[in-house]
Design a protein around this motif. Structure first.
Motif, PDB file in Angstrom:
ATOM      1  N   THR A  30      47.330 -32.126 -64.978  1.00 50.48           N
ATOM      2  CA  THR A  30      46.731 -33.159 -64.123  1.00 50.48           C
ATOM      3  C   THR A  30      47.780 -33.982 -63.372  1.00 50.48           C
ATOM      4  OG1 THR A  30      46.628 -34.739 -65.968  1.00 50.48           O
ATOM      5  CG2 THR A  30      44.665 -33.365 -65.568  1.00 50.48           C
ATOM      6  N   ALA A  31      49.035 -33.589 -63.468  1.00 50.83           N
ATOM      7  CA  ALA A  31      50.090 -34.305 -62.736  1.00 50.83           C
ATOM      8  C   ALA A  31      49.808 -34.224 -61.237  1.00 50.83           C
ATOM      9  CB  ALA A  31      51.458 -33.703 -63.062  1.00 50.83           C
ATOM     10  N   PRO A  32      50.022 -35.320 -60.501  1.00 50.56           N
ATOM     11  CA  PRO A  32      49.705 -35.332 -59.068  1.00 50.56           C
ATOM     12  C   PRO A  32      50.583 -34.410 -58.211  1.00 50.56           C
ATOM     13  CG  PRO A  32      50.612 -37.457 -59.760  1.00 50.56           C
ATOM     14  CD  PRO A  32      50.444 -36.624 -60.990  1.00 50.56           C
ATOM     15  N   GLN A  33      51.734 -34.013 -58.712  1.00 51.74           N
ATOM     16  CA  GLN A  33      52.684 -33.136 -58.002  1.00 51.74           C
ATOM     17  C   GLN A  33      53.076 -33.723 -56.649  1.00 51.74           C
ATOM     18  OE1 GLN A  33      51.964 -28.920 -58.088  1.00 51.74           O
ATOM     19  NE2 GLN A  33      50.766 -29.072 -59.978  1.00 51.74           N
ATOM     20  N   LEU A  51      56.611 -32.929 -65.846  1.00 50.06           N
ATOM     21  CA  LEU A  51      56.347 -31.584 -65.338  1.00 50.06           C
ATOM     22  C   LEU A  51      57.613 -30.967 -64.742  1.00 50.06           C
ATOM     23  CD1 LEU A  51      54.404 -29.295 -64.689  1.00 50.06           C
ATOM     24  CD2 LEU A  51      53.680 -30.584 -62.659  1.00 50.06           C
ATOM     25  N   LEU A  52      58.308 -31.718 -63.913  1.00 50.32           N
ATOM     26  CA  LEU A  52      59.552 -31.213 -63.320  1.00 50.32           C
ATOM     27  C   LEU A  52      60.596 -30.920 -64.393  1.00 50.32           C
ATOM     28  CD1 LEU A  52      59.895 -33.516 -60.202  1.00 50.32           C
ATOM     29  CD2 LEU A  52      59.618 -31.036 -60.179  1.00 50.32           C
ATOM     30  N   LEU A  53      60.726 -31.827 -65.335  1.00 51.57           N
ATOM     31  CA  LEU A  53      61.731 -31.665 -66.388  1.00 51.57           C
ATOM     32  C   LEU A  53      61.437 -30.447 -67.253  1.00 51.57           C
ATOM     33  CD1 LEU A  53      64.278 -32.764 -67.694  1.00 51.57           C
ATOM     34  CD2 LEU A  53      62.862 -34.349 -68.992  1.00 51.57           C
ATOM     35  N   LEU A  54      60.213 -30.313 -67.711  1.00 49.31           N
ATOM     36  CA  LEU A  54      59.874 -29.164 -68.560  1.00 49.31           C
ATOM     37  C   LEU A  54      59.979 -27.850 -67.793  1.00 49.31           C
ATOM     38  CD1 LEU A  54      56.911 -30.616 -70.638  1.00 49.31           C
ATOM     39  CD2 LEU A  54      59.154 -29.925 -71.491  1.00 49.31           C
ATOM     40  N   ALA A  55      59.582 -27.858 -66.525  1.00 52.54           N
ATOM     41  CA  ALA A  55      59.703 -26.635 -65.723  1.00 52.54           C
ATOM     42  C   ALA A  55      61.160 -26.222 -65.601  1.00 52.54           C
ATOM     43  CB  ALA A  55      59.072 -26.854 -64.339  1.00 52.54           C
ATOM     44  N   ARG A  56      62.043 -27.199 -65.483  1.00 55.96           N
ATOM     45  CA  ARG A  56      63.474 -26.900 -65.354  1.00 55.96           C
ATOM     46  C   ARG A  56      64.103 -26.492 -66.682  1.00 55.96           C
ATOM     47  NH1 ARG A  56      66.267 -28.212 -60.509  1.00 55.96           N
ATOM     48  NH2 ARG A  56      64.650 -28.233 -58.925  1.00 55.96           N
ATOM     49  N   ARG A  81      62.834 -42.968 -61.883  1.00 57.84           N
ATOM     50  CA  ARG A  81      61.914 -43.560 -62.846  1.00 57.84           C
ATOM     51  C   ARG A  81      60.643 -44.055 -62.155  1.00 57.84           C
ATOM     52  NH1 ARG A  81      62.341 -49.019 -65.131  1.00 57.84           N
ATOM     53  NH2 ARG A  81      64.360 -49.114 -64.105  1.00 57.84           N
ATOM     54  N   GLN A  82      60.689 -44.249 -60.852  1.00 56.36           N
ATOM     55  CA  GLN A  82      59.535 -44.756 -60.129  1.00 56.36           C
ATOM     56  C   GLN A  82      58.453 -43.686 -59.914  1.00 56.36           C
ATOM     57  OE1 GLN A  82      62.785 -45.739 -59.337  1.00 56.36           O
ATOM     58  NE2 GLN A  82      62.245 -47.620 -60.417  1.00 56.36           N
ATOM     59  N   MET A  83      58.784 -42.408 -60.143  1.00 46.68           N
ATOM     60  CA  MET A  83      57.771 -41.369 -59.974  1.00 46.68           C
ATOM     61  C   MET A  83      56.745 -41.456 -61.101  1.00 46.68           C
ATOM     62  SD  MET A  83      60.180 -37.889 -60.125  1.00 46.68           S
ATOM     63  CE  MET A  83      58.943 -36.929 -59.389  1.00 46.68           C
ATOM     64  N   ASP A  84      55.612 -40.851 -60.854  1.00 47.53           N
ATOM     65  CA  ASP A  84      54.579 -40.742 -61.875  1.00 47.53           C
ATOM     66  C   ASP A  84      55.201 -40.033 -63.084  1.00 47.53           C
ATOM     67  OD1 ASP A  84      52.346 -39.198 -63.306  1.00 47.53           O
ATOM     68  OD2 ASP A  84      51.183 -40.425 -61.904  1.00 47.53           O
ATOM     69  N   LYS A  85      54.965 -40.569 -64.262  1.00 40.82           N
ATOM     70  CA  LYS A  85      55.566 -39.990 -65.473  1.00 40.82           C
ATOM     71  C   LYS A  85      55.138 -38.542 -65.685  1.00 40.82           C
ATOM     72  CE  LYS A  85      56.484 -44.000 -68.389  1.00 40.82           C
ATOM     73  NZ  LYS A  85      56.234 -44.600 -69.714  1.00 40.82           N
ATOM     74  N   ASP A 123      38.364 -23.540 -65.773  1.00 43.47           N
ATOM     75  CA  ASP A 123      38.983 -24.871 -65.674  1.00 43.47           C
ATOM     76  C   ASP A 123      39.851 -25.125 -66.905  1.00 43.47           C
ATOM     77  OD1 ASP A 123      39.686 -27.538 -65.460  1.00 43.47           O
ATOM     78  OD2 ASP A 123      37.667 -28.235 -64.996  1.00 43.47           O
ATOM     79  N   VAL A 124      41.153 -25.022 -66.724  1.00 46.42           N
ATOM     80  CA  VAL A 124      42.080 -25.145 -67.855  1.00 46.42           C
ATOM     81  C   VAL A 124      42.048 -26.543 -68.459  1.00 46.42           C
ATOM     82  CG1 VAL A 124      44.141 -25.705 -66.505  1.00 46.42           C
ATOM     83  CG2 VAL A 124      44.384 -24.523 -68.680  1.00 46.42           C
ATOM     84  N   VAL A 125      41.860 -27.571 -67.655  1.00 44.77           N
ATOM     85  CA  VAL A 125      41.830 -28.932 -68.192  1.00 44.77           C
ATOM     86  C   VAL A 125      40.586 -29.135 -69.049  1.00 44.77           C
ATOM     87  CG1 VAL A 125      41.748 -31.393 -67.614  1.00 44.77           C
ATOM     88  CG2 VAL A 125      43.236 -29.866 -66.311  1.00 44.77           C
TER      89      VAL A 125
END
Length: 196
Positions: A80-83, A186-191, A177-181, A46-48
């Motif tokens: 733990t991001a909901p994705q 997660l999307l930004l760092l992955a990109r 901006r309405q998405m979960d932070k 369990d990484v978390v």
């Protein structure tokens, strides 16, 4: 008061400071050796949970809020991001999250061995991208990350910066901006990384 008396006083004062510094350095060395002898628990399944253990170890070995605290907190948020985004992005993000396991291992090794280098982690770029291809977007990225990490940041202009990142192809059009932070981060760092 004569110059000789001032000089004598100064020598005594700095000699005392030198002795204090020596005692502090000796105690610090003893503390480091004691901490190296205390193993940090490992949880490979369990990484978390492993990150929670590292966060506690960071607080004990360095200090609450210092050292690797921010990086560990960020990793917890990413894992733990909901994705809540389309499947294609989930696959890209899964690759990025998988690549972060090496950073978790590096954090473990650094805390266990009590080595805190000025240069940071070898894979720190996975959380702190400095890719030259995003040089023209530095200000926009800075503002979006400030929005993500500072609860007191005024979010009024974030939409503008998100639109710029979308128009440059860094983010996909459905991002807002309405998405979960955590999802946005997660999307930004992955990109921003070269994992894709």
């Amino acid at each position: 008061m004569s110059f000789a008396k001032i000089h004598e006083y100064t020598i005594k004062r700095y000699s005392l400071l030198s002795n204090v510094i020596s005692v502090i350095e000796k105690k610090h060395g003893i503390f480091i050796e004691e901490q190296r002898q205390r193993p940090i628990s490992r949880n490979h399944s369990d990484v978390v949970e492993q990150l929670q253990i590292l966060l506690k170890g960071n607080s004990t070995r360095i200090r609450e809020g210092d050292g690797y605290h921010y990086d560990i907190e960020t990793l917890i948020e990413l894992f733990t991001a909901p994705q809540d985004f389309p499947e294609q992005e989930r696959q890209e993000v899964a690759q990025y999250l998988n690549s972060l396991h090496v950073l978790v291992d590096e954090l473990y090794e650094a805390l266990q061995s009590m080595t805190f280098g000025e240069d940071g982690m070898a894979h720190g770029h996975l959380l702190h991208s400095r890719s030259p291809k995003f040089h023209g977007l530095h200000y926009d990225l800075e503002k979006v990350f400030e929005y993500l990490n500072n609860p007191y940041f005024s979010a009024e202009r974030v939409d503008y910066h998100l639109r710029r990142l979308i128009s440059e192809g860094v983010l996909t059009p459905y991002v807002s901006r309405q998405m979960d932070k955590r999802d946005l981060q997660l999307l930004l760092l992955a990109r921003l990384t070269e994992v894709r």
